[in-house]
Design a protein around this motif. Structure first.
Motif, PDB file in Angstrom:
ATOM      1  N   GLY A 106       0.790  -1.219   0.000  1.00  0.00           N
ATOM      2  CA  GLY A 106       0.000   0.000   0.000  1.00  0.00           C
ATOM      3  C   GLY A 106       0.822   1.268   0.000  1.00  0.00           C
ATOM      4  N   ALA A 107       2.139   1.156   0.115  1.00  0.00           N
ATOM      5  CA  ALA A 107       2.995   2.339   0.104  1.00  0.00           C
ATOM      6  C   ALA A 107       3.236   2.784  -1.331  1.00  0.00           C
ATOM      7  N   ALA A 108       2.805   3.981  -1.638  1.00  0.00           N
ATOM      8  CA  ALA A 108       3.015   4.535  -2.978  1.00  0.00           C
ATOM      9  C   ALA A 108       4.219   5.468  -2.952  1.00  0.00           C
ATOM     10  N   GLY A 109       4.367   6.304  -3.969  1.00  0.00           N
ATOM     11  CA  GLY A 109       5.561   7.102  -4.142  1.00  0.00           C
ATOM     12  C   GLY A 109       5.765   8.170  -3.087  1.00  0.00           C
ATOM     13  N   ASN A 110       7.005   8.656  -3.031  1.00  0.00           N
ATOM     14  CA  ASN A 110       7.357   9.756  -2.147  1.00  0.00           C
ATOM     15  C   ASN A 110       6.707  11.044  -2.611  1.00  0.00           C
ATOM     16  N   THR A 111       6.715  12.019  -1.747  1.00  0.00           N
ATOM     17  CA  THR A 111       6.331  13.367  -2.153  1.00  0.00           C
ATOM     18  C   THR A 111       7.308  13.812  -3.237  1.00  0.00           C
ATOM     19  N   ALA A 112       6.799  14.402  -4.302  1.00  0.00           N
ATOM     20  CA  ALA A 112       7.652  14.761  -5.437  1.00  0.00           C
ATOM     21  C   ALA A 112       8.588  15.908  -5.084  1.00  0.00           C
ATOM     22  N   THR A 113       9.855  15.756  -5.447  1.00  0.00           N
ATOM     23  CA  THR A 113      10.831  16.817  -5.247  1.00  0.00           C
ATOM     24  C   THR A 113      10.376  18.107  -5.911  1.00  0.00           C
ATOM     25  N   GLU A 114       9.854  18.008  -7.129  1.00  0.00           N
ATOM     26  CA  GLU A 114       9.408  19.204  -7.845  1.00  0.00           C
ATOM     27  C   GLU A 114       8.307  19.936  -7.079  1.00  0.00           C
ATOM     28  N   ASP A 115       7.374  19.186  -6.493  1.00  0.00           N
ATOM     29  CA  ASP A 115       6.281  19.803  -5.745  1.00  0.00           C
ATOM     30  C   ASP A 115       6.802  20.506  -4.497  1.00  0.00           C
ATOM     31  N   LEU A 116       7.766  19.869  -3.822  1.00  0.00           N
ATOM     32  CA  LEU A 116       8.306  20.452  -2.588  1.00  0.00           C
ATOM     33  C   LEU A 116       9.088  21.725  -2.869  1.00  0.00           C
ATOM     34  N   VAL A 117       9.950  21.699  -3.887  1.00  0.00           N
ATOM     35  CA  VAL A 117      10.741  22.904  -4.135  1.00  0.00           C
ATOM     36  C   VAL A 117       9.874  24.032  -4.687  1.00  0.00           C
ATOM     37  N   PHE A 118       8.837  23.690  -5.446  1.00  0.00           N
ATOM     38  CA  PHE A 118       7.937  24.737  -5.938  1.00  0.00           C
ATOM     39  C   PHE A 118       7.217  25.408  -4.772  1.00  0.00           C
ATOM     40  N   ALA A 119       6.850  24.624  -3.764  1.00  0.00           N
ATOM     41  CA  ALA A 119       6.173  25.181  -2.589  1.00  0.00           C
ATOM     42  C   ALA A 119       7.131  25.933  -1.677  1.00  0.00           C
ATOM     43  N   LEU A 120       8.358  25.407  -1.518  1.00  0.00           N
ATOM     44  CA  LEU A 120       9.287  25.977  -0.546  1.00  0.00           C
ATOM     45  C   LEU A 120      10.148  27.107  -1.112  1.00  0.00           C
ATOM     46  N   ARG A 121      10.389  27.099  -2.432  1.00  0.00           N
ATOM     47  CA  ARG A 121      11.222  28.107  -3.089  1.00  0.00           C
ATOM     48  C   ARG A 121      12.554  28.324  -2.352  1.00  0.00           C
ATOM     49  N   PRO A 122      13.377  27.284  -2.219  1.00  0.00           N
ATOM     50  CA  PRO A 122      14.665  27.457  -1.552  1.00  0.00           C
ATOM     51  C   PRO A 122      15.539  28.455  -2.296  1.00  0.00           C
ATOM     52  N   ASP A 123      16.540  28.998  -1.598  1.00  0.00           N
ATOM     53  CA  ASP A 123      17.379  30.052  -2.168  1.00  0.00           C
ATOM     54  C   ASP A 123      18.069  29.633  -3.460  1.00  0.00           C
ATOM     55  N   TRP A 124      18.382  28.333  -3.580  1.00  0.00           N
ATOM     56  CA  TRP A 124      19.125  27.898  -4.767  1.00  0.00           C
ATOM     57  C   TRP A 124      18.242  27.761  -5.999  1.00  0.00           C
ATOM     58  N   LEU A 125      16.921  27.793  -5.816  1.00  0.00           N
ATOM     59  CA  LEU A 125      16.007  27.524  -6.930  1.00  0.00           C
ATOM     60  C   LEU A 125      15.669  28.794  -7.701  1.00  0.00           C
ATOM     61  N   THR A 126      15.741  28.699  -9.019  1.00  0.00           N
ATOM     62  CA  THR A 126      15.270  29.741  -9.921  1.00  0.00           C
ATOM     63  C   THR A 126      14.288  29.096 -10.890  1.00  0.00           C
ATOM     64  N   PRO A 127      13.484  29.887 -11.587  1.00  0.00           N
ATOM     65  CA  PRO A 127      12.608  29.281 -12.598  1.00  0.00           C
ATOM     66  C   PRO A 127      13.374  28.443 -13.622  1.00  0.00           C
ATOM     67  N   ALA A 128      14.554  28.904 -14.007  1.00  0.00           N
ATOM     68  CA  ALA A 128      15.339  28.147 -14.990  1.00  0.00           C
ATOM     69  C   ALA A 128      15.790  26.808 -14.407  1.00  0.00           C
ATOM     70  N   LYS A 129      16.243  26.818 -13.160  1.00  0.00           N
ATOM     71  CA  LYS A 129      16.666  25.568 -12.536  1.00  0.00           C
ATOM     72  C   LYS A 129      15.472  24.647 -12.297  1.00  0.00           C
ATOM     73  N   PHE A 130      14.329  25.239 -12.006  1.00  0.00           N
ATOM     74  CA  PHE A 130      13.132  24.411 -11.845  1.00  0.00           C
ATOM     75  C   PHE A 130      12.814  23.701 -13.152  1.00  0.00           C
ATOM     76  N   GLY A 131      12.945  24.422 -14.260  1.00  0.00           N
ATOM     77  CA  GLY A 131      12.727  23.799 -15.561  1.00  0.00           C
ATOM     78  C   GLY A 131      13.695  22.657 -15.816  1.00  0.00           C
ATOM     79  N   GLU A 132      14.963  22.840 -15.433  1.00  0.00           N
ATOM     80  CA  GLU A 132      15.945  21.767 -15.589  1.00  0.00           C
ATOM     81  C   GLU A 132      15.578  20.566 -14.725  1.00  0.00           C
ATOM     82  N   LEU A 133      15.100  20.824 -13.526  1.00  0.00           N
ATOM     83  CA  LEU A 133      14.705  19.746 -12.623  1.00  0.00           C
ATOM     84  C   LEU A 133      13.533  18.960 -13.210  1.00  0.00           C
ATOM     85  N   VAL A 134      12.570  19.672 -13.769  1.00  0.00           N
ATOM     86  CA  VAL A 134      11.418  19.020 -14.390  1.00  0.00           C
ATOM     87  C   VAL A 134      11.856  18.166 -15.571  1.00  0.00           C
TER      88      VAL A 134
END
Length: 301
Positions: free
Chosen positions: A240-268
């Motif tokens: 019954g254990a499904a996938g982890n919380t998505a990294t992309e979803d977490l960084v989009f919500a948290l907006r850490p200092d290292w993240l930019t829209p361009a880096k988010f696109g690379e991550l996706v």
């Protein structure tokens, strides 16, 4: 408070995938994530490859990485022998896992929770010999697939057990993704109240509350949250254990200092390529949104 996002794609994320990744590809993913600025990674497990085939090659991955890279990487271990073998390959950060539920510990590790606790001091000594760190990772901290809800007192008893002294962090795992934000906030808050080690929250998105639970954990005092690319993941020994919380979803919500829209696109795009290789669906809502949104939104791909 600065919150660290740890990507666990190469450990928890790969556990239920049907296609193994070559060592060279795993190393490439490690370096891509570190280059983007992801501050911490879990890159493999010392679990037996015949039981968890996707973890085959973990020692080779460790050997391919530099000491500086390994300083940001964690290895899943469950015995002193695991620590010894991983340390010999060059690892210095170890996540020692046991389950709050004895039944799950038996299914996952083939021993009782008490036996796992009893072996922890030796694992801590072996890590100290190489100036390493050991996280205390408590699986099934909220619910167990065999026993149901796990009392918070059971988790706190493990946290306060003197045999855990010397571990660097406490990792609280919602292994089945069945917790709700109120429960996560309560357990993280109670843990923080009785123990001064940093708290890591490891959540799954089985019931769609991965990001909400991670935010609740942070609000209660967690300093690190785990995620995996595209929401990959699950435990082969927890029905019954499904996938982890998505990294992309977490960084989009948290907006850490290292993240930019361009880096988010690379991550996706990195996630999309990996998912295509593995034949896995993309469970990241932010990743899907980035590819479907209009270009007037800066976070669109």
């Amino acid at each position: 408070m600065t919150v660290v996002l740890r990507d666990v794609t190469l450990r928890d994320g790969l556990q239920l995938t049907g296609k193994p990744l070559p060592v060279a590809r795993k190393v490439e993913i490690v370096r891509s994530l570190l280059t983007l600025g992801v501050p911490a990674l879990e890159i493999g497990s010392m679990a037996r490859p015949d039981l968890v085939p996707a973890m085959d090659g973990t020692l080779d991955v460790i050997r391919e990485l530099t000491p500086a890279e390994l300083g940001k990487c964690w290895i899943w271990v469950a015995t002193p022998r695991h620590v010894s073998r991983a340390a010999e390959a060059g690892a210095r950060n170890f996540q020692y896992c046991l389950s709050a539920s004895d039944t799950h510990n038996q299914a996952n590790l083939g021993r009782s929770t008490e036996d796992s606790l009893a072996a922890l001091p030796e694992a801590l000594e072996l890590a100290a010999d190489v100036s390493g760190e050991v996280q205390l990772c408590i699986a099934t901290a909220f619910t167990c697939p065999f026993e149901g809800e796990v009392p918070p007192g059971r988790v706190l008893d493990i946290v306060l057990d003197p045999r855990t002294d010397g571990s660097s962090d406490v990792v609280l795992c919602d292994t089945l993704g069945q917790a709700i934000p109120e429960q996560v906030h309560h357990l993280v808050g109670r843990t923080a109240a009785v123990d001064d080690r940093p708290i890591v929250y490891h959540g799954h998105d089985t019931w769609g509350l991965g990001v909400a639970n991670s935010l609740a954990a942070i609000d209660a005092g967690a300093t690190t949250v785990d995620g995996s690319l595209g929401g990959l993941g699950g435990c082969p020994f927890a029905p019954g254990a499904a996938g982890n919380t998505a990294t992309e979803d977490l960084v989009f919500a948290l907006r850490p200092d290292w993240l930019t829209p361009a880096k988010f696109g690379e991550l996706v795009r990195l996630a999309g390529g990996l998912l295509a290789e593995l034949g896995e669906p993309n469970r990241s809502r932010a990743g899907q949104g980035a590819q479907a949104s209009t270009t007037s939104f800066p976070w669109a791909s």
